[in-house]
Design a protein around this motif. Structure first.
Motif, mmCIF file in Angstrom:
data_model
loop_
_atom_site.group_PDB
_atom_site.id
_atom_site.type_symbol
_atom_site.label_atom_id
_atom_site.label_comp_id
_atom_site.label_asym_id
_atom_site.label_seq_id
_atom_site.Cartn_x
_atom_site.Cartn_y
_atom_site.Cartn_z
ATOM 1 N N LYS A 184 0.872 -1.169 0.000
ATOM 2 C CA LYS A 184 0.000 0.000 0.000
ATOM 3 C C LYS A 184 0.909 1.218 0.000
ATOM 4 C CE LYS A 184 -3.988 1.820 2.453
ATOM 5 N NZ LYS A 184 -4.785 1.720 3.679
ATOM 6 N N THR A 187 1.555 7.243 2.532
ATOM 7 C CA THR A 187 1.158 8.638 2.312
ATOM 8 C C THR A 187 1.744 9.569 3.368
ATOM 9 O OG1 THR A 187 -0.854 8.149 3.533
ATOM 10 C CG2 THR A 187 -0.998 8.093 1.138
ATOM 11 N N LEU A 196 4.573 7.760 16.474
ATOM 12 C CA LEU A 196 3.476 7.686 15.507
ATOM 13 C C LEU A 196 2.310 8.543 16.003
ATOM 14 C CD1 LEU A 196 2.625 6.096 12.908
ATOM 15 C CD2 LEU A 196 1.445 4.554 14.452
ATOM 16 N N HIS A 199 -3.709 9.588 14.967
ATOM 17 C CA HIS A 199 -4.721 9.419 13.927
ATOM 18 C C HIS A 199 -4.166 8.792 12.647
ATOM 19 C CE1 HIS A 199 -2.653 13.236 13.319
ATOM 20 N NE2 HIS A 199 -2.913 13.086 12.037
ATOM 21 N N VAL A 200 -2.915 8.388 12.628
ATOM 22 C CA VAL A 200 -2.268 7.893 11.400
ATOM 23 C C VAL A 200 -2.258 6.364 11.382
ATOM 24 C CG1 VAL A 200 -0.095 7.819 10.126
ATOM 25 C CG2 VAL A 200 -0.855 9.949 11.163
ATOM 26 N N ASP A 201 -2.633 5.826 10.231
ATOM 27 C CA ASP A 201 -2.617 4.376 10.038
ATOM 28 C C ASP A 201 -1.158 3.922 9.872
ATOM 29 O OD1 ASP A 201 -3.006 1.784 9.385
ATOM 30 O OD2 ASP A 201 -3.918 2.165 7.411
ATOM 31 N N PRO A 202 -0.701 2.972 10.676
ATOM 32 C CA PRO A 202 0.721 2.556 10.568
ATOM 33 C C PRO A 202 1.077 1.981 9.199
ATOM 34 C CG PRO A 202 -0.289 1.718 12.570
ATOM 35 C CD PRO A 202 -1.392 2.302 11.773
ATOM 36 N N ASP A 203 0.087 1.450 8.483
ATOM 37 C CA ASP A 203 0.381 0.880 7.166
ATOM 38 C C ASP A 203 0.708 1.951 6.124
ATOM 39 O OD1 ASP A 203 -0.025 -1.588 8.160
ATOM 40 O OD2 ASP A 203 -2.110 -1.752 7.475
ATOM 41 N N THR A 204 0.278 3.169 6.391
ATOM 42 C CA THR A 204 0.499 4.232 5.410
ATOM 43 C C THR A 204 1.727 5.080 5.731
ATOM 44 O OG1 THR A 204 -0.896 5.750 6.645
ATOM 45 C CG2 THR A 204 -1.970 4.432 4.941
#
Lengths: 316, 308
Positions: A184, A187, A196, A199-204
């Motif tokens: 993925k 971003t 981290l 509100h941030v998705d770790p995958d992004t």
């Protein structure tokens, strides 16, 4: 041959042709010896005999040289001239090579050398003469024989093989890759070691080392301002405008403090100062109001500068 | 439209366009037919370094500009940019996309126009020793591409020269792209990286991926010491945009700062890249590949042919 044997036994300098007298000869030492011999009796007489013998040898030598020159003149012919010219030519070629090599050794790898060899064009980089191409598939250099499945390119003939890949095979490869690579696109870029955000998705997230070109310590503009800067089509760039306004404000502040009598007239006629290296030539005062909506770049810094300036002036 | 006769093996491409192209092929064309909405954002990538991404980008951009298709070549290699050198514009890059972001200049001021090719512009992402703001992530080039799209005279093509590797530079370069040109050499190291990059591009939603096989040597292919372009295609399963032979003129053109496609007389690699450009413009792919050199039949002459 007597002359030749004498010539061999003599030093090389004596074989040279006689030169005109240039003011200093080798004789004075011998003359001085004769002069000292007058005062020393018997010893002087022996020296005189020895000197006479040497002079005699010299006379014999001088007498032997003309026959040698004459023999050379007698034997000289077209072969000798040709050999002499050949020798001169060889010497000249060798000397030329030596000079060229020494120059190459001095200039090897330099830009001047590359320019001389045609590998670099000085001052003409990027100015190519345009060539109008014909159809690159059908021109004098490329001939395609569809019936024989051959292509002639730059004078060589090649066999053509049809592409075997089908749409089904392409899809099979796509499925294979989609199974093999689960990815993925990140971003959010975060520097390694940072925490981290909630509100941030770790995958992004893409973690970037501190020495990466994208890892600037801090940005002077926020994301929204940067985006507006990119989308700005005309007018003065935002930072240039902000700096200009800051300078204007500073100038106004200094005018207020000194309270010059012509304060009001200067405000009307003031020009943009050019204190930094930024180009202010294209500043247009009429455009200031309508260019950028976001003008709150570093407001704290500007106010701080103004207060500092006013403080200094008050101190004076 | 293909290098070889397009009728050798018909591809399941849009039929009307191909028919038009094929019909006009024999007539001798002067320009390819632009396909798809503009500006088309194409990323030139490979994964492995040193396979010829920057050379390909420079030549594609120069060739597009010569065909009067305005092109913006974006050097997305923030740390090790070289595209300016290949285009001979290294002395004219004073403003970059980083300056645009910071508000030091506008985007149109950061575009460097080529002297000879009026339709070719260069945009560098940043200066070699400067750093881009981390917080913007991969949005920088997306904004740039979008701003170029909204410009009064938008370019027909935005070519993005992707840095090697699959790290943040790669992520930034592919973000605005809709198509990809995957450059590879016919060796297993480059092929493995190309396959991985193709997988990442497909995961990101870029389905239009074509490959350019670079630095092919027909003599080694003939001796089975090098994979042929067909072998490469079989391993990657992607359509071929071009096959570029190994050419010493590449080094010369690089040092001169003049793209290979501008060489006069043309060179084999320059001509192959020109053909690839035409296919790119028409969204076409190769249907046949040159595989090996053929021995020409010797002409039989009579007794007096010896004296001719």
């Amino acid at each position: 041959m007597a002359p030749a044997s004498i010539a061999i036994s003599l030093p090389f300098r004596l074989l040279l042709p006689p030169r005109p007298f240039r003011g200093r000869a080798t004789w004075p030492r011998a003359i001085r010896a004769t002069a000292s011999g007058d005062t020393s009796g018997v010893a002087g007489g022996e020296r005189k005999v020895a000197l006479e013998r040497r002079v005699g040898d010299l006379k014999a030598l001088v007498a032997s040289v003309p026959p040698a020159v004459a023999s050379i003149q007698r034997n000289i012919g077209p072969n000798f001239v040709a050999g002499f010219c050949l020798g001169i030519a060889v010497l000249a070629a060798v000397a030329r090579q030596v000079i060229i090599r020494s120059r190459e050794r001095d200039n090897r790898g330099s830009v001047a050398d590359l320019v001389r060899r045609g590998q670099l064009k000085s001052g003409q980089r990027g100015t190519a003469k345009l060539r109008t191409y014909d159809d690159p598939f059908n021109n004098p250099l490329v001939k395609i024989d569809e019936d024989a499945s051959t292509a002639q390119m730059f004078g060589k003939e090649y066999r053509l093989a049809p592409v075997r890949l089908t749409k089904e095979q392409q899809e099979l490869h796509q499925k294979r890759r989609s199974r093999a690579y689960q990815w993925k696109r990140p971003t959010v870029f975060l520097r390694e070691g940072d925490s981290l955000p909630p509100h941030v998705d770790p995958d992004t997230v893409r973690w970037i080392p501190a020495n990466h070109p994208f890892a600037a310590a801090s940005s002077e503009v926020d994301e929204e301002t940067a985006k507006q800067n990119v989308y700005q089509k005309d007018g003065v760039p935002s930072r240039v405008k902000a700096e200009h306004e800051a300078l204007q404000a500073r100038l106004e502040a200094s005018n207020d403090v000194t309270k010059l009598p012509s304060n009001s007239s200067m405000q009307h006629n003031e020009r943009p100062l050019r204190l930094s290296g930024k180009p202010f030539g294209n500043l247009q005062s009429s455009e200031f109001g309508s260019e950028l909506e976001n003008q709150d770049i570093e407001p704290g810094k500007h106010s701080c500068d103004e207060s500092l300036q006013s403080n200094r002036l008050e101190g004076q | 439209m293909a290098f070889a006769p397009p009728r050798l093996l018909p591809l399941p491409a849009p039929a009307p366009a191909r028919c038009a192209v094929s019909a006009r092929h024999h007539g001798g064309r002067t320009a390819p037919e632009l396909s798809g909405p503009t500006p088309r954002v194409v990323v030139v990538t490979s994964g492995k370094g040193g396979v010829g991404k920057t050379t390909t980008t420079a030549n594609l951009a120069a060739s597009l500009a010569r065909l009067s298709l305005p092109a913006v070549a974006v050097d997305a290699d923030a740390g090790l940019r070289n595209l300016d050198l290949l285009l001979g514009l290294e002395n004219r890059v004073h403003l970059t996309a980083a300056d645009v972001l910071a508000g030091d200049c506008r985007l149109d001021q950061a575009l460097v126009r080529h002297r000879a090719l009026q339709d070719l512009h260069l945009l560098c992402l940043s200066k070699p020793r400067s750093k881009l703001p981390l917080a913007f992530g991969s949005k920088t080039l997306t904004w740039v591409a979008d701003a170029l799209r909204r410009a009064p005279n938008p370019p027909a093509f935005i070519l993005i020269d992707c840095p090697a590797g699959v790290d943040a530079g790669f992520v930034t370069a592919i973000a605005p792209a809709e198509e990809a040109v995957l450059v590879t050499t016919p060796d297993i190291t480059a092929l493995r990286d190309a396959d991985r990059v193709a997988g990442l591009l497909e995961c990101d939603g870029i389905k239009d991926i074509k490959i350019i096989v670079n630095r092919v040597r027909p003599d080694l292919v003939k001796g089975e010491d090098m994979m042929s372009a067909l072998d490469v295609q079989e391993m990657l399963g992607l359509p071929l945009l071009g096959v570029v032979p190994e050419d010493t003129e590449v080094i010369r053109s690089t040092n001169r700062g003049v793209p290979l496609v501008l060489n006069d007389p043309p060179t084999p690699a320059g001509l192959a890249l020109e053909q690839a450009t035409w296919r790119l413009v028409e969204r076409d792919a190769m249907t046949a590949v040159m595989v090996e050199e053929q021995e020409r039949p010797k002409k039989k002459g009579g007794f007096f042919s010896f004296f001719k």
